[in-house]
Design a protein around this motif. Structure first.
Motif, PDB file in Angstrom:
ATOM      1  N   ARG A  86       2.486   6.461  -7.251  1.00  0.00           N
ATOM      2  CA  ARG A  86       3.523   6.643  -6.231  1.00  0.00           C
ATOM      3  C   ARG A  86       4.346   7.899  -6.503  1.00  0.00           C
ATOM      4  O   ARG A  86       4.736   8.610  -5.577  1.00  0.00           O
ATOM      5  CB  ARG A  86       4.421   5.416  -6.167  1.00  0.00           C
ATOM      6  CG  ARG A  86       3.745   4.194  -5.550  1.00  0.00           C
ATOM      7  CD  ARG A  86       4.757   3.271  -4.900  1.00  0.00           C
ATOM      8  NE  ARG A  86       5.514   3.939  -3.838  1.00  0.00           N
ATOM      9  CZ  ARG A  86       6.539   3.369  -3.189  1.00  0.00           C
ATOM     10  NH1 ARG A  86       6.906   2.137  -3.501  1.00  0.00           N
ATOM     11  NH2 ARG A  86       7.180   4.034  -2.249  1.00  0.00           N
ATOM     12  N   LEU A  87       4.610   8.189  -7.754  1.00  0.00           N
ATOM     13  CA  LEU A  87       5.370   9.395  -8.081  1.00  0.00           C
ATOM     14  C   LEU A  87       4.576  10.668  -7.798  1.00  0.00           C
ATOM     15  O   LEU A  87       5.162  11.735  -7.587  1.00  0.00           O
ATOM     16  CB  LEU A  87       5.798   9.355  -9.545  1.00  0.00           C
ATOM     17  CG  LEU A  87       6.860   8.316  -9.895  1.00  0.00           C
ATOM     18  CD1 LEU A  87       7.024   8.210 -11.407  1.00  0.00           C
ATOM     19  CD2 LEU A  87       8.195   8.665  -9.240  1.00  0.00           C
ATOM     20  N   LEU A 115       1.198  -0.162   1.498  1.00  0.00           N
ATOM     21  CA  LEU A 115       1.680   1.207   1.378  1.00  0.00           C
ATOM     22  C   LEU A 115       0.668   2.172   1.984  1.00  0.00           C
ATOM     23  O   LEU A 115      -0.508   1.840   2.149  1.00  0.00           O
ATOM     24  CB  LEU A 115       1.915   1.571  -0.093  1.00  0.00           C
ATOM     25  CG  LEU A 115       2.986   0.756  -0.832  1.00  0.00           C
ATOM     26  CD1 LEU A 115       2.931   1.052  -2.324  1.00  0.00           C
ATOM     27  CD2 LEU A 115       4.379   1.072  -0.286  1.00  0.00           C
ATOM     28  N   ARG A 116       1.131   3.373   2.288  1.00  0.00           N
ATOM     29  CA  ARG A 116       0.263   4.423   2.828  1.00  0.00           C
ATOM     30  C   ARG A 116      -0.256   5.269   1.666  1.00  0.00           C
ATOM     31  O   ARG A 116       0.531   5.869   0.935  1.00  0.00           O
ATOM     32  CB  ARG A 116       1.034   5.296   3.809  1.00  0.00           C
ATOM     33  CG  ARG A 116       1.618   4.550   5.014  1.00  0.00           C
ATOM     34  CD  ARG A 116       2.647   5.418   5.729  1.00  0.00           C
ATOM     35  NE  ARG A 116       3.759   5.744   4.845  1.00  0.00           N
ATOM     36  CZ  ARG A 116       4.749   6.591   5.169  1.00  0.00           C
ATOM     37  NH1 ARG A 116       4.743   7.180   6.359  1.00  0.00           N
ATOM     38  NH2 ARG A 116       5.726   6.840   4.317  1.00  0.00           N
ATOM     39  N   SER A 128      -7.174   9.793   3.814  1.00  0.00           N
ATOM     40  CA  SER A 128      -6.342   8.595   3.856  1.00  0.00           C
ATOM     41  C   SER A 128      -7.156   7.461   3.250  1.00  0.00           C
ATOM     42  O   SER A 128      -8.378   7.428   3.372  1.00  0.00           O
ATOM     43  CB  SER A 128      -5.948   8.271   5.293  1.00  0.00           C
ATOM     44  OG  SER A 128      -7.097   8.017   6.080  1.00  0.00           O
ATOM     45  N   ALA A 129      -6.501   6.550   2.568  1.00  0.00           N
ATOM     46  CA  ALA A 129      -7.204   5.503   1.825  1.00  0.00           C
ATOM     47  C   ALA A 129      -6.633   4.132   2.160  1.00  0.00           C
ATOM     48  O   ALA A 129      -5.410   3.961   2.229  1.00  0.00           O
ATOM     49  CB  ALA A 129      -7.107   5.757   0.324  1.00  0.00           C
ATOM     50  N   ILE A 130      -7.530   3.190   2.353  1.00  0.00           N
ATOM     51  CA  ILE A 130      -7.164   1.799   2.583  1.00  0.00           C
ATOM     52  C   ILE A 130      -7.948   0.938   1.604  1.00  0.00           C
ATOM     53  O   ILE A 130      -9.159   1.102   1.451  1.00  0.00           O
ATOM     54  CB  ILE A 130      -7.471   1.366   4.026  1.00  0.00           C
ATOM     55  CG1 ILE A 130      -6.671   2.212   5.022  1.00  0.00           C
ATOM     56  CG2 ILE A 130      -7.162  -0.115   4.220  1.00  0.00           C
ATOM     57  CD1 ILE A 130      -7.009   1.920   6.462  1.00  0.00           C
ATOM     58  N   ALA A 131      -7.249   0.048   0.919  1.00  0.00           N
ATOM     59  CA  ALA A 131      -7.913  -0.841  -0.033  1.00  0.00           C
ATOM     60  C   ALA A 131      -8.695  -1.916   0.719  1.00  0.00           C
ATOM     61  O   ALA A 131      -8.148  -2.608   1.572  1.00  0.00           O
ATOM     62  CB  ALA A 131      -6.877  -1.491  -0.953  1.00  0.00           C
ATOM     63  N   LYS A 132      -9.966  -2.040   0.393  1.00  0.00           N
ATOM     64  CA  LYS A 132     -10.804  -3.065   1.017  1.00  0.00           C
ATOM     65  C   LYS A 132     -10.506  -4.423   0.397  1.00  0.00           C
ATOM     66  O   LYS A 132     -10.234  -4.519  -0.811  1.00  0.00           O
ATOM     67  CB  LYS A 132     -12.288  -2.738   0.827  1.00  0.00           C
ATOM     68  CG  LYS A 132     -12.757  -1.454   1.479  1.00  0.00           C
ATOM     69  CD  LYS A 132     -14.240  -1.250   1.230  1.00  0.00           C
ATOM     70  CE  LYS A 132     -14.737   0.043   1.855  1.00  0.00           C
ATOM     71  NZ  LYS A 132     -16.193   0.253   1.584  1.00  0.00           N
TER      72      LYS A 132
END
Length: 323
Positions: A86-87, A115-116, A128-132
């Motif tokens: 996040r940082l 979160l984005r 862009s990433a989305i956790a499956k």
């Protein structure tokens, strides 16, 4: 070149460690594992009170040091939350965090967080990433999930080094704790009427582990300076730190487990949780062998610049050009 962290960053780390201890310490990871949907709720209030998300490590040398120190404190308590990721968030995209990915199956320890996310490859390709959704229980997945990526651009070259260095500071905090736990254990356990710490073989194991940990600490500070300096060697220095941290983790955790014996693998001990939650940091985005190979490919025959390339007396300030 001054590699020491500022007094402000050191004090911030001290306060962060106290706040995490007061919030539950070792129990934070246990509670998050038992109730994965509470993962954010357990960690974020403490981090927000510390002003973690107000830090801008890409624009300020002091805040970069504070961010690294906070990652180290989070690692010390095996906080089951991606503080470093996040940082490392990019400043030119609407995102809450950044993960570095590699290989045909990109993955990161970001499950159960609304979160984005932005993922960046070692070549600088951002997505862009989305956790499956995963089928494994949290105990075995350790919040790691495969990612579904949608390409954005290839402007992430400057993201990669920071995205590798800050998680390495988290792993450094875990090494700090593993050494502390091992020392405490051999100080109270006795054999043949003597504490284990009195035996030379035990002292040698602890000394070897501490040398590895200290080496990572120096490299972590140097890599932090390199990222802040923004030179061409930043990625190589970040990968070198990644390799050194993974190597040291093998040595430190092996020694800690050997000195604890079988109890070190039981969940009644903090070492068991610390060791398990170090695995994603040690294996993602690259394991030790893959990281060595990538570093070798990047360097070719020129080698690392290193700590001792400058003439004696040459000073390079930490507050050079921004990341």
């Amino acid at each position: 070149m001054n590699l020491d962290l500022s007094d402000e960053a050191i004090e911030y780390a001290r306060q962060a460690s106290r706040a995490l201890a007061a919030a539950g310490g070792d129990q934070l990871a246990q509670l998050a594992e038992d109730e994965p949907d509470r993962r954010a709720g357990l960690a974020e209030p403490v981090l927000e009170n510390l002003g973690a998300w107000e830090l801008e490590p890409r624009t300020s040398a002091l805040e970069l040091e504070a961010a690294a120190a906070l990652c180290r404190s989070a690692g010390y308590w095996a906080l089951a939350y991606p503080v470093a990721e996040r940082l490392a968030r990019p400043v030119d995209l609407a995102a809450d965090g950044l993960v570095v990915v590699a290989g045909p199956v990109p993955a990161a320890a970001i499950a159960h967080l609304d979160l984005r996310w932005v993922a960046v490859t070692l070549d600088g390709q951002r997505s862009s990433a989305i956790a499956k959704p995963g089928s494994e229980p949290t105990r075995t997945s350790l919040f790691v999930s495969e990612l579904e990526l949608s390409a954005i651009d290839d402007d992430g070259a400057k993201d990669v080094a920071l995205g590798l260095v800050l998680p390495s500071w988290t792993l450094l905090g875990m090494l700090d704790r593993a050494i502390d736990l091992a020392r405490a254990h051999v100080g109270v356990r006795t054999q043949f009427g003597r504490p284990l710490s009195a035996f030379q073989a035990v002292q040698f194991q602890l000394a070897d582990a501490e040398v590895e940990r200290m080496g990572v600490e120096v490299l972590a500070k140097y890599a932090l300076w390199s990222v802040r300096n923004g030179g061409d060697d930043a990625l190589a220095d970040a990968l070198a730190l990644r390799v050194a941290a993974a190597e040291a983790a093998d040595t430190v955790f092996r020694a800690a487990h050997q000195l604890h014996g079988a109890v070190g693998f039981c969940d009644e001990t903090a070492l068991s949780w610390l060791s398990r939650y170090s695995q994603p940091l040690r294996r993602l985005p690259l394991g030790l062998s893959a990281a060595r190979e990538r570093l070798t490919e990047l360097l070719g025959r020129r080698g690392l610049t290193g700590l001792y390339c400058e003439p004696l007396g040459a000073e390079q300030p930490l507050d050079a050009s921004p990341v």
